[in-house]
Scaffold this motif. Structure first.
Motif, mmCIF file in Angstrom:
data_model
loop_
_atom_site.group_PDB
_atom_site.id
_atom_site.type_symbol
_atom_site.label_atom_id
_atom_site.label_comp_id
_atom_site.label_asym_id
_atom_site.label_seq_id
_atom_site.Cartn_x
_atom_site.Cartn_y
_atom_site.Cartn_z
ATOM 1 N N SER A 38 -4.194 14.057 -4.200
ATOM 2 C CA SER A 38 -3.137 13.875 -3.415
ATOM 3 C C SER A 38 -3.280 13.691 -1.941
ATOM 4 O O SER A 38 -2.794 13.078 -1.396
ATOM 5 C CB SER A 38 -1.976 15.026 -3.754
ATOM 6 N N MET A 39 -4.228 14.548 -1.396
ATOM 7 C CA MET A 39 -4.580 14.602 -0.280
ATOM 8 C C MET A 39 -5.084 13.396 0.294
ATOM 9 O O MET A 39 -4.799 12.615 1.344
ATOM 10 C CB MET A 39 -5.668 15.693 0.187
ATOM 11 N N VAL A 40 -6.008 12.646 -0.555
ATOM 12 C CA VAL A 40 -6.893 11.562 -0.372
ATOM 13 C C VAL A 40 -5.779 10.397 -0.465
ATOM 14 O O VAL A 40 -5.760 9.483 0.601
ATOM 15 C CB VAL A 40 -7.946 11.230 -1.002
ATOM 16 N N LYS A 41 -4.832 10.338 -1.336
ATOM 17 C CA LYS A 41 -3.973 9.157 -1.560
ATOM 18 C C LYS A 41 -3.016 9.356 -0.390
ATOM 19 O O LYS A 41 -2.696 8.150 0.097
ATOM 20 C CB LYS A 41 -3.154 9.588 -2.800
ATOM 21 N N LEU A 42 -2.579 10.402 0.170
ATOM 22 C CA LEU A 42 -1.637 10.452 1.262
ATOM 23 C C LEU A 42 -2.173 9.891 2.329
ATOM 24 O O LEU A 42 -1.666 8.975 3.276
ATOM 25 C CB LEU A 42 -1.008 11.987 1.405
ATOM 26 N N VAL A 43 -3.278 10.558 2.873
ATOM 27 C CA VAL A 43 -3.784 10.285 3.974
ATOM 28 C C VAL A 43 -4.755 8.928 4.033
ATOM 29 O O VAL A 43 -4.442 7.995 5.105
ATOM 30 C CB VAL A 43 -4.985 11.105 4.367
ATOM 31 N N GLY A 44 -5.085 8.620 2.914
ATOM 32 C CA GLY A 44 -5.761 7.056 2.782
ATOM 33 C C GLY A 44 -4.864 6.033 2.890
ATOM 34 O O GLY A 44 -5.201 5.033 3.604
ATOM 35 N N THR A 45 -3.655 6.159 2.239
ATOM 36 C CA THR A 45 -2.604 4.972 2.374
ATOM 37 C C THR A 45 -2.321 4.642 3.694
ATOM 38 O O THR A 45 -1.872 3.728 4.084
ATOM 39 C CB THR A 45 -1.593 5.080 1.416
ATOM 40 N N GLU A 46 -1.817 5.928 4.377
ATOM 41 C CA GLU A 46 -1.130 6.092 5.650
ATOM 42 C C GLU A 46 -1.952 5.560 6.615
ATOM 43 O O GLU A 46 -1.669 4.845 7.507
ATOM 44 C CB GLU A 46 -0.568 7.358 5.908
ATOM 45 N N LEU A 47 -3.228 5.957 6.502
ATOM 46 C CA LEU A 47 -4.436 5.521 7.350
ATOM 47 C C LEU A 47 -4.646 3.806 7.395
ATOM 48 O O LEU A 47 -4.786 3.266 8.284
ATOM 49 C CB LEU A 47 -5.592 6.191 7.254
ATOM 50 N N GLY A 48 -4.448 3.261 5.988
ATOM 51 C CA GLY A 48 -4.734 1.935 5.777
ATOM 52 C C GLY A 48 -3.579 1.050 6.327
ATOM 53 O O GLY A 48 -3.534 0.170 7.029
ATOM 54 N N GLN A 49 -2.343 1.567 6.533
ATOM 55 C CA GLN A 49 -1.306 0.962 7.018
ATOM 56 C C GLN A 49 -1.513 1.143 8.727
ATOM 57 O O GLN A 49 -1.078 -0.033 9.202
ATOM 58 C CB GLN A 49 0.087 1.844 6.734
ATOM 59 N N ALA A 50 -2.128 2.094 8.963
ATOM 60 C CA ALA A 50 -2.317 2.180 10.762
ATOM 61 C C ALA A 50 -3.305 1.138 11.058
ATOM 62 O O ALA A 50 -3.335 0.273 11.824
ATOM 63 C CB ALA A 50 -2.784 3.619 10.960
ATOM 64 N N PHE A 51 -4.431 0.840 10.399
ATOM 65 C CA PHE A 51 -5.252 -0.278 10.424
ATOM 66 C C PHE A 51 -4.642 -1.582 10.422
ATOM 67 O O PHE A 51 -4.923 -2.416 11.274
ATOM 68 C CB PHE A 51 -6.506 -0.115 9.155
ATOM 69 N N ASN A 52 -3.629 -1.852 9.273
ATOM 70 C CA ASN A 52 -2.928 -3.005 9.451
ATOM 71 C C ASN A 52 -2.033 -3.243 10.533
ATOM 72 O O ASN A 52 -2.050 -4.421 11.079
ATOM 73 C CB ASN A 52 -2.000 -2.992 8.167
ATOM 74 N N GLU A 53 -1.275 -2.129 11.051
ATOM 75 C CA GLU A 53 -0.678 -2.301 12.072
ATOM 76 C C GLU A 53 -1.561 -2.612 13.654
ATOM 77 O O GLU A 53 -0.882 -3.636 14.214
ATOM 78 C CB GLU A 53 0.043 -1.160 12.482
ATOM 79 N N LEU A 54 -2.592 -2.058 13.648
ATOM 80 C CA LEU A 54 -3.381 -2.268 14.649
ATOM 81 C C LEU A 54 -3.950 -3.620 14.632
ATOM 82 O O LEU A 54 -3.984 -4.614 15.653
ATOM 83 C CB LEU A 54 -4.497 -1.443 14.794
#
Length: 399
Positions: free
Chosen positions: A318-334
């Protein structure tokens, strides 16, 4: 031989295999991926190549068709495949159902399904979510009523990835209304060609069909297709979800996205004509994301270590799923901020592997908007970010 030498030689062996077996068409399909799924035909072609090599299920135990590689070898293989633009394999069978059957399946189920899963003869989809039961999965209503040695299934599942390509589906169904909602759920395997099943494709914002809704109208399924005990499917489902949430290697995806961002910033010019990699604000944002990606990498290594020791990943998934997906979205936004108007043209046909025409704008911007759109769902599927935070609060923080 020293371990580092061994791993260096292993990496070279993997690269040599990829060089000889990844055709230009397969690489193009991998390069044009805008979600966790590649073009279906390319995916299955790559699946068959890996099966012939014996490398299609590195994470499985060797006695069931795994490679016998250690955690570092499996990581190297995944990393090299990603960096070489190999199409991703479908996760529903190899990553989720396979490990679950190895743990909970009967001898007959393992003997029949696992070889077909490895060879690609069977393509599986996942029947969990329903129109009224997504994050609150325990409220599902699709029913399976026992009638002698068969179940009769009625209801529907939604957001069923690649159901239009699948010949089998594993489902959570309600077999009892007594007790707590979780106590009346069973896990069952269903043939998609059974009478009474209808698949309705759902067209995504990027113009592609990855999700479907599946309807069940008095579908008859043998009781022998039940996995685990009747009314105890919630335990099986939770085990499978740990592999869905923790089996995805976010680190490798984030490293690849990091490389793409570096290239985009280097090749995109600002109003003064200078490369965007010289802009301190953008550079600072990228550095922050790179640090967070490193933290995800170490957490994923902890999960791999737990799996290697025969343990399940538990709340770490759950920790990896949460942080990994939100971080992936941050990469997309940048990425969108860096590319600016270059992402505006809608060129859906250019995302097809067989397309050989012209494109509008720079090629390195072609997939950026579709990736952004698709990845908005990543904090929903596999359990929403809110659900993951609840799990972490209970299992890790004891709240």
């Amino acid at each position: 031989m020293e371990k580092q030498e061994h791993y260096a030689e292993f990496r070279l062996r993997v690269r040599d295999f990829l060089d000889h077996h990844l055709t230009p068409d397969l690489r193009r399909a991998g390069r044009l991926m805008t979600s966790v799924f590649a073009d279906f035909e390319a995916t299955m072609a790559w699946h068959r190549i890996l099966f012939q090599q014996g490398w299609v299920a590195p994470d499985w135990p060797q006695e069931y068709g795994g490679t016998g590689w250690d955690i570092q070898e499996r990581y190297i293989f995944q990393e090299e495949c990603k960096l070489a633009n190999a199409p991703s394999l479908l996760p529903m069978g190899l990553q989720m159902l396979g490990p679950m059957l190895i743990r909970y399946g009967t001898a007959e189920q393992k003997e029949f399904y696992l070889p077909r899963l490895l060879s690609g003869e069977d393509v599986w989809c996942q029947g969990y979510s329903e129109p009224g039961a997504g994050s609150d999965l325990a409220s599902l209503k699709t029913s399976a009523v026992r009638d002698g040695d068969i179940f009769r299934i009625n209801g529907s599942k939604i957001w069923t990835s690649y159901a239009q390509h699948s010949n089998r589906i594993f489902c959570l169904v309600r077999t009892s209304k007594e007790g707590k909602p979780q106590q009346g759920i069973s896990f069952i395997l269903v043939d998609m060609d059974a009478p009474g099943i209808k698949v309705d494709p759902i067209v995504g914002l990027d113009g592609r069909v990855e999700q479907c809704q599946v309807f069940f109208d008095d579908v008859e399924v043998p009781v022998a297709n039940l996995v685990g005990e009747e009314n105890q499917g919630w335990t099986v489902a939770k085990y499978l979800l740990e592999f869905e949430r923790g089996g995805h290697n976010f680190t490798i995806d984030l490293k690849k996205q990091l490389g793409k961002l570096h290239r985009q910033m280097a090749e995109t010019r600002g109003i003064n004509g200078a490369s965007l990699e010289t802009y301190p604000v953008l550079g600072s944002r990228l550095a922050d994301l790179e640090i967070d990606a490193l933290a995800v990498e170490y957490t994923e290594l902890r999960i791999k270590g737990a799996n290697s020791a025969g343990e399940n990943p538990g709340a770490l998934s759950s920790m990896v799923k949460l942080v990994g997906t939100e971080l992936g979205q941050a990469f997309n936004e940048l990425s969108l901020d860096v590319l600016g108007p270059a992402v505006a043209p809608c060129q859906l046909e250019a995302l097809e592997p067989c397309y050989d025409g012209d494109i509008v704008g720079p090629r390195y911007a072609l997939t950026a908007m579709a990736e952004y759109i698709n990845n908005r769902a990543s904090t929903i599927y596999g359990g929403t970010a809110e659900i993951q935070r609840d799990i972490i609060a209970k299992q890790v923080l004891g709240l």
